[in-house]
Design a protein around this motif. Sequence first.
Motif, short mmCIF file in Angstrom:
data_model
loop_
_atom_site.label_atom_id
_atom_site.label_comp_id
_atom_site.label_asym_id
_atom_site.label_seq_id
_atom_site.Cartn_x
_atom_site.Cartn_y
_atom_site.Cartn_z
N VAL A 49 0.87 -1.18 0.00
CA VAL A 49 0.00 0.00 0.00
C VAL A 49 0.90 1.23 0.00
N SER A 50 0.30 2.40 -0.05
CA SER A 50 1.12 3.61 -0.05
C SER A 50 1.86 3.75 1.28
N PRO A 51 3.20 3.93 1.23
CA PRO A 51 3.95 4.07 2.49
C PRO A 51 3.58 5.34 3.23
N ALA A 77 -0.35 -11.10 0.77
CA ALA A 77 -0.18 -9.65 1.01
C ALA A 77 -1.42 -8.89 0.59
N LEU A 78 -1.65 -7.75 1.23
CA LEU A 78 -2.75 -6.88 0.81
C LEU A 78 -2.30 -6.01 -0.35
N THR A 79 -3.19 -5.84 -1.31
CA THR A 79 -2.90 -4.96 -2.45
C THR A 79 -4.16 -4.15 -2.76
N VAL A 98 -7.60 -8.05 -1.83
CA VAL A 98 -8.11 -6.70 -2.03
C VAL A 98 -9.03 -6.39 -0.86
N PHE A 99 -9.16 -5.12 -0.54
CA PHE A 99 -9.97 -4.79 0.63
C PHE A 99 -10.90 -3.62 0.36
N GLY A 100 -12.19 -3.91 0.50
CA GLY A 100 -13.23 -2.90 0.34
C GLY A 100 -13.97 -2.74 1.66
N VAL A 140 -14.23 -7.38 3.24
CA VAL A 140 -15.19 -6.29 3.41
C VAL A 140 -15.06 -5.81 4.86
N SER A 141 -14.77 -4.52 5.02
CA SER A 141 -14.64 -3.95 6.38
C SER A 141 -15.98 -3.41 6.85
N CYS A 142 -16.05 -3.20 8.16
CA CYS A 142 -17.21 -2.55 8.80
C CYS A 142 -18.50 -3.35 8.62
N ASP A 176 -15.23 -7.40 11.12
CA ASP A 176 -15.84 -6.56 12.16
C ASP A 176 -14.71 -5.64 12.66
N THR A 177 -14.48 -4.61 11.90
CA THR A 177 -13.31 -3.74 12.04
C THR A 177 -13.21 -3.13 13.43
N ILE A 178 -14.36 -2.76 14.01
CA ILE A 178 -14.32 -2.08 15.31
C ILE A 178 -14.83 -2.98 16.44
N CYS A 238 -6.76 -1.23 13.25
CA CYS A 238 -6.72 -0.62 11.92
C CYS A 238 -6.37 0.86 12.06
N PRO A 239 -5.42 1.37 11.22
CA PRO A 239 -5.04 2.77 11.33
C PRO A 239 -6.22 3.73 11.07
N TYR A 240 -7.25 3.24 10.36
CA TYR A 240 -8.37 4.12 10.02
C TYR A 240 -9.63 3.79 10.82
C1 HMG Z 1 -5.23 2.93 -1.83
C2 HMG Z 1 -4.31 4.14 -1.71
C3 HMG Z 1 -2.98 3.85 -2.37
C4 HMG Z 1 -4.98 5.28 -2.42
O1 HMG Z 1 -4.31 6.48 -2.10
P1 HMG Z 1 -4.37 7.72 -3.09
O2 HMG Z 1 -3.58 8.83 -2.48
O3 HMG Z 1 -5.79 8.00 -3.45
O4 HMG Z 1 -3.61 7.07 -4.35
P2 HMG Z 1 -3.11 7.63 -5.70
O5 HMG Z 1 -3.35 6.57 -6.73
O6 HMG Z 1 -3.65 9.02 -5.96
O7 HMG Z 1 -1.54 7.74 -5.45
C5 HMG Z 1 -1.00 8.64 -4.49
C6 HMG Z 1 0.44 8.22 -4.17
O8 HMG Z 1 0.46 6.91 -3.61
C7 HMG Z 1 1.25 6.03 -4.44
N1 HMG Z 1 0.61 4.72 -4.46
C8 HMG Z 1 -0.59 4.40 -4.93
N2 HMG Z 1 -0.82 3.08 -4.76
C9 HMG Z 1 0.28 2.58 -4.18
C10 HMG Z 1 0.64 1.28 -3.76
N3 HMG Z 1 -0.17 0.23 -3.91
N4 HMG Z 1 1.84 1.10 -3.19
C11 HMG Z 1 2.70 2.14 -3.03
N5 HMG Z 1 2.41 3.40 -3.39
C12 HMG Z 1 1.20 3.61 -3.96
C13 HMG Z 1 1.26 6.70 -5.78
O9 HMG Z 1 2.37 6.28 -6.54
C14 HMG Z 1 1.33 8.16 -5.41
O10 HMG Z 1 2.65 8.44 -4.97
P3 HMG Z 1 3.25 9.93 -5.06
O11 HMG Z 1 3.17 10.27 -6.53
O12 HMG Z 1 2.39 10.83 -4.22
O13 HMG Z 1 4.63 9.77 -4.54
C15 HMG Z 1 -4.08 4.53 -0.22
O14 HMG Z 1 -5.30 5.01 0.30
C16 HMG Z 1 -3.59 3.39 0.61
O15 HMG Z 1 -2.49 2.92 0.44
N6 HMG Z 1 -4.43 2.89 1.57
C17 HMG Z 1 -4.08 1.73 2.35
C18 HMG Z 1 -4.79 1.78 3.66
C19 HMG Z 1 -4.47 0.53 4.44
O16 HMG Z 1 -3.54 -0.21 4.17
N7 HMG Z 1 -5.29 0.27 5.48
C20 HMG Z 1 -5.13 -0.84 6.33
C21 HMG Z 1 -5.50 -2.15 5.68
S1 HMG Z 1 -7.26 -2.44 5.63
C22 HMG Z 1 -7.60 -3.14 7.17
O17 HMG Z 1 -6.77 -3.16 8.01
C23 HMG Z 1 -8.94 -3.77 7.36
C24 HMG Z 1 -8.91 -5.30 7.26
C25 HMG Z 1 -8.51 -5.76 5.85
O18 HMG Z 1 -7.96 -5.85 8.16
C26 HMG Z 1 -10.31 -5.88 7.58
C27 HMG Z 1 -11.00 -5.23 8.79
O19 HMG Z 1 -10.54 -5.40 9.94
O20 HMG Z 1 -11.99 -4.53 8.55
#
Ligand code: HMG
Length: 298
Positions: A49-51, A77-79, A98-100, A140-142, A176-178, A238-240
């Motif tokens: 994901v985005s660092p 891995a998550l993508t 993938v995660f929605g 699917v979250s939430c 069940d994210t929260i 979850c960070p969000y």
């Molecule tokens: C989806 C984006 C990327 C959209 O983020 P964005 O800012 O809308 O993306 P963008 O396409 O406009 O790109 C912005 C910048 O990010 C880069 N970028 C774009 N894509 C990537 C990538 N794949 N890897 C690395 N870099 C990436 C891209 O190259 C660009 O770089 P810059 O030009 O500014 O230097 C961002 O919102 C993001 O990375 N979100 C991830 C959030 C996350 O990981 N959350 C935690 C996981 S989900 C979870 O924990 C829930 C779960 C699954 O466990 C289930 C539950 O409990 O509910």
Amino acid sequence: MPRRVRLVEVGPRDGLQNEKQPISVADKVRLVDDLSAAGVRYIEVGSFVSPKWVPQMAGSSDVFAQIRQKPGVTYAALTPNLKGLEAAIEAGVSEVAVFGAASEAFSQKNINCSIDESLARFAPLMVAARENGIQVRGYVSCVLGCPYEGEVDPKRVAHVAHELFAMGCYEVSLGDTIGTGTPGKTRQLFEAVGREVPRDKLAGHFHDTYGQALANIYASLQEGVCTFDSSVAGLGGCPYAKGASGNVASEDVLYMLNGLGIETGIDLDMLIAAGQRISDVLGRPNGSRVARARLAAQ
Ligand SMILES: CC(C)(COP(=O)([O-])OP(=O)([O-])OC[C@H]1O[C@@H](n2cnc3c(N)ncnc32)[C@H](O)[C@@H]1OP(=O)([O-])[O-])[C@@H](O)C(=O)NCCC(=O)NCCSC(=O)C[C@@](C)(O)CC(=O)[O-]
């Protein structure tokens, strides 16, 4: 009740993604290798994901390069998009997720787009994954509540789960994210989603914020669900989703399943040792009640 359950270990990803302190690649690799040694057959190792959004996952390629990959173990891995998939392929990853979300507000906060936009983003990823022989899991979250919108209608969850399944996700994990879900609502959820996606293609992913996760897993077992995500030592959040605690502890789930005579192939003592080692690295108490009880008794 099923005779066998598949546990998806999300500790190295969901468990560590929210950590603010730096965790070395060596410690992450050790955690993954400890888990596979304990008999875990599915490990979510990291995310592409985005660092800027989730800095802790930035070294995922290095972790994949250094783990000792055992035959028969899936290292996933998550993508969130095609860019993430390409990075995962480059790192030699053979399965991604993938995660929605079932909530618009959470979708915006987590991946910066609407639910429909997220599904549209996943479509080319699914095509590229298929071309590269990579299996895709869906999240699917939430599903039992949103930190921004409150109650979430199971029909909305069913819709997103159906879309993910229809586009080729071999399994959809309901998060069940929260951790606000309770067993009755969990059963209603699987009844509703089970009308759209076969139950053997669904998984439960319960955070334990309100202490309901084990009860929700038990309720899900009664609904015929046989795959659960969990996090060793109860790591994570979850960070969000502010204030959300970690996933249900893998050790606690395993202890319950062992008590029910349900097989997983995982060694509890080795899992406890893995969880304690990473808890020591993080300098925090072990989040598994079973681990704490066993270690105190030693
Ligand atoms: C989806 C984006 C990327 C959209 O983020 P964005 O800012 O809308 O993306 P963008 O396409 O406009 O790109 C912005 C910048 O990010 C880069 N970028 C774009 N894509 C990537 C990538 N794949 N890897 C690395 N870099 C990436 C891209 O190259 C660009 O770089 P810059 O030009 O500014 O230097 C961002 O919102 C993001 O990375 N979100 C991830 C959030 C996350 O990981 N959350 C935690 C996981 S989900 C979870 O924990 C829930 C779960 C699954 O466990 C289930 C539950 O409990 O509910």
